[in-house]
Design an enzyme around this catalytic site. Sequence first.
Site, mmCIF file in Angstrom:
data_model
loop_
_atom_site.group_PDB
_atom_site.id
_atom_site.type_symbol
_atom_site.label_atom_id
_atom_site.label_comp_id
_atom_site.label_asym_id
_atom_site.label_seq_id
_atom_site.Cartn_x
_atom_site.Cartn_y
_atom_site.Cartn_z
ATOM 1 N N GLU A 343 -17.221 3.901 -9.095
ATOM 2 C CA GLU A 343 -18.489 4.224 -8.403
ATOM 3 C C GLU A 343 -19.680 3.994 -9.333
ATOM 4 O OE1 GLU A 343 -17.967 4.217 -5.458
ATOM 5 O OE2 GLU A 343 -15.890 4.895 -5.348
ATOM 6 N N TYR A 429 -10.621 -5.838 -2.814
ATOM 7 C CA TYR A 429 -10.599 -5.134 -4.105
ATOM 8 C C TYR A 429 -9.692 -5.846 -5.120
ATOM 9 C CZ TYR A 429 -12.748 -1.023 -1.864
ATOM 10 O OH TYR A 429 -13.597 -0.174 -1.207
HETATM 11 N N1 BES Z 1 -17.976 1.665 -1.283
HETATM 12 C C1 BES Z 1 -16.627 2.084 -1.297
HETATM 13 C C2 BES Z 1 -16.244 2.905 -0.102
HETATM 14 C C3 BES Z 1 -16.424 2.197 1.224
HETATM 15 C C4 BES Z 1 -16.150 0.850 1.363
HETATM 16 C C5 BES Z 1 -16.857 2.910 2.310
HETATM 17 C C6 BES Z 1 -16.361 0.224 2.589
HETATM 18 C C7 BES Z 1 -17.051 2.288 3.521
HETATM 19 C C8 BES Z 1 -16.804 0.940 3.668
HETATM 20 C C9 BES Z 1 -16.303 2.839 -2.574
HETATM 21 O O1 BES Z 1 -16.970 2.381 -3.707
HETATM 22 C C10 BES Z 1 -14.846 2.648 -2.856
HETATM 23 O O2 BES Z 1 -14.465 1.521 -3.065
HETATM 24 N N2 BES Z 1 -14.069 3.712 -2.863
HETATM 25 C C11 BES Z 1 -12.665 3.647 -3.178
HETATM 26 C C12 BES Z 1 -12.514 3.958 -4.647
HETATM 27 C C13 BES Z 1 -11.385 3.286 -5.362
HETATM 28 C C14 BES Z 1 -11.317 1.807 -5.171
HETATM 29 C C15 BES Z 1 -11.437 3.612 -6.846
HETATM 30 C C16 BES Z 1 -11.966 4.674 -2.312
HETATM 31 O O3 BES Z 1 -12.637 5.441 -1.628
HETATM 32 O O4 BES Z 1 -10.746 4.713 -2.312
HETATM 33 ZN ZN ZN Z 2 -16.256 0.485 -4.234
#
Ligand code: BES
Ligand code: ZN
Length: 653
Positions: A343, A429
């Site tokens: 984050e 990712y």
């Molecule tokens: N920005 C994302 C969460 C998100 C993505 C919300 C797309 C809505 C739509 C956040 O930065 C994220 O990637 N969170 C991951 C964290 C992990 C990859 C370390 C999560 O929530 O699992």
């Molecule tokens: Zn993210």
Amino acid sequence: MRAYVSFLVLPFLFLLAGCGDLVSQDPDQRGEIAPILTSEEAFDDQTFAKPQEARVTHVDLDLAMDFDAKTISGTATLDILAADEASEVILDSNGLRVSAVTDQTGDALEFALGETVEGKGEPLTIELPAQELERSADLAEGELAPTHRIMVEYVSAPQAEALQWLSPEQTAGSEHPFLFSQGQAINNRTWIPTQDSPGIRQTWEATISAPEPLNVVMSGVLQGDPEAEDENRRDFRFVMNNAVPPYLIAIAAGNIEFRELGPRSGVWAEPEVIEAAAQEVGDTEEMIDAGIALFGDYRWGRYDMIVLPPAFPYGGMENPVMTFLTPTFIAGDRSNNGLVAHELAHSWSGNLTTYSSWRDGWLNEGVTSYFENRIVEAVYGKARAEQEYALSYAGLVGGIEDAGADNPVTAMRSPNSISPFDTRGFAIYDKGTVFLRTVENIIGREKFDAWLTEWFDAHAFEPVTSEMFLADLREKLIAGDAELENQLMLDEWVYGTGLPENAWKPDAQAFAEVDGAVSAYANESTIPDTDAWRNWTAAEQRRFLEELPQELSAEQLASLDATLGLSQTNNNEVLFLWLEAALRNEYGPAVPQAERFLARVGRNKFVSPLFTALNETNWGKPIAQRIYAETRSSYHAYTRGNVDETLQYDAAA
Ligand code: BES
Ligand code: ZN
């Protein structure tokens, strides 16, 4: 709600407060109006806005929370930059009830809410005021400035998807209600009438009224102390002078307190959680330093976090100056802190340079996952980073195997033939991480780091596309070298499906010991001994559980649990893998624990797969239905939507 404070008295207030955290709300301090991209690839098909005709440049919210009605209501005053011939501006709305729209002098403006499009909401079309804003004399020739100002008076719907209203029972303290928002992707249009598109950046400010004793945080800088409105309510004021995509406007309110971590950072949480939260994120200052050393200045001033109640549907959300976190990452040993690194990394990839269209998900999330791993390497060392990279790589290979290598959902840039939200997490990712790791290794770390630093700097506070990223890479790093171009396979990575053959493989030594233990278990049913298991890193434990045979008997599960203490682990990532294996294999003794977990936690990454595991057997189906009937109402709309689909749950029935 708020007494109007003239800009003239602000310098005086600033002196009075004399506090370094106070950011002036003087419009002169506001960042520049960001460009919008007009190329075909930059196009966002999820907004009703026509930004080339009229676009929002600044949002000023004056809102009150009502926990009984589950609504937020008040006004949004919008600065608009309109083309000469434009006569109206189109905003995004989803379920907003708009009572009036006026110009700067309070005269009514015509407005109309269009027909609702499923998932997208409805356009809010507003007539532009006849009177234009005066252009300030200090503006340079050619400098953009808003042309109109309008005020929308409205109330959000109780079922607004961006807002989750928690009952006191859903909090650690069980005494006060809690509210948090989740804007990404296109949810903020359920509580803010603006142009809800990642390529239309806006500065913003807000005055928020909340009932005592709740504290309010936002993804902007708090201005001074909250002011008492009456004996029951207080006003909180926030400013964000950097233009941001509007999905990054976020709010939370609850019985929360603040703990300072260092000069730039701190954490908010309920009093019951604050100690554990502050302990867990104790490496934040070091992570910020690592981020700056890697890819350039941190441009947001502070970096604070809030640890939310477990109903939060994500692991984390990169809301500027105020990352939102699930409490389920707390393990007591900082082993899940890749989340914080992730984050934080978004402060560069995603928040500074932002995809213009949801189709370029990897530009935010893939670049951030790569950056996350670099922070983990800098703060926790190469061995841990390499293990986390190996988990990511295995997730990518597994994901592609399941989906099929020619499936469009495995492309990083999601093709126009599918919804931008259908692209799989691993393709955004993990494939993004492996791509950048591959490029880094071919180009060389030093050169690649310098390029990425320059990329963030050149496009700070601006929207970007895959095409721009690749064009810049080609111009600055390939510079016509045909062999290098062939070696990199850039287009295959970004536009192709499956896994390109030059993918950088993780070091086989990263998990040598665990992979040996996995084979020993598969071949001779040898369970690692209790001490060895305890000494393994969390990543090693996860690797072991992820590589276990899919089918396990009740006896096998019982002895794994007895020897490794799986059901007693403090790490929710490990606990989740245990519960998933147990439920998939119809293991009755795990059901009560799974039930407690599903009643407490709303994080989609854990909840959805557990219901899927149950739903896959005749044994589990009725258990899933029974548990879900109890827990469904406690879940966020995002998690609920996913589980509804898995279980084909009929909410009306
Ligand atoms: N920005 C994302 C969460 C998100 C993505 C919300 C797309 C809505 C739509 C956040 O930065 C994220 O990637 N969170 C991951 C964290 C992990 C990859 C370390 C999560 O929530 O699992
Ligand atoms: Zn993210």
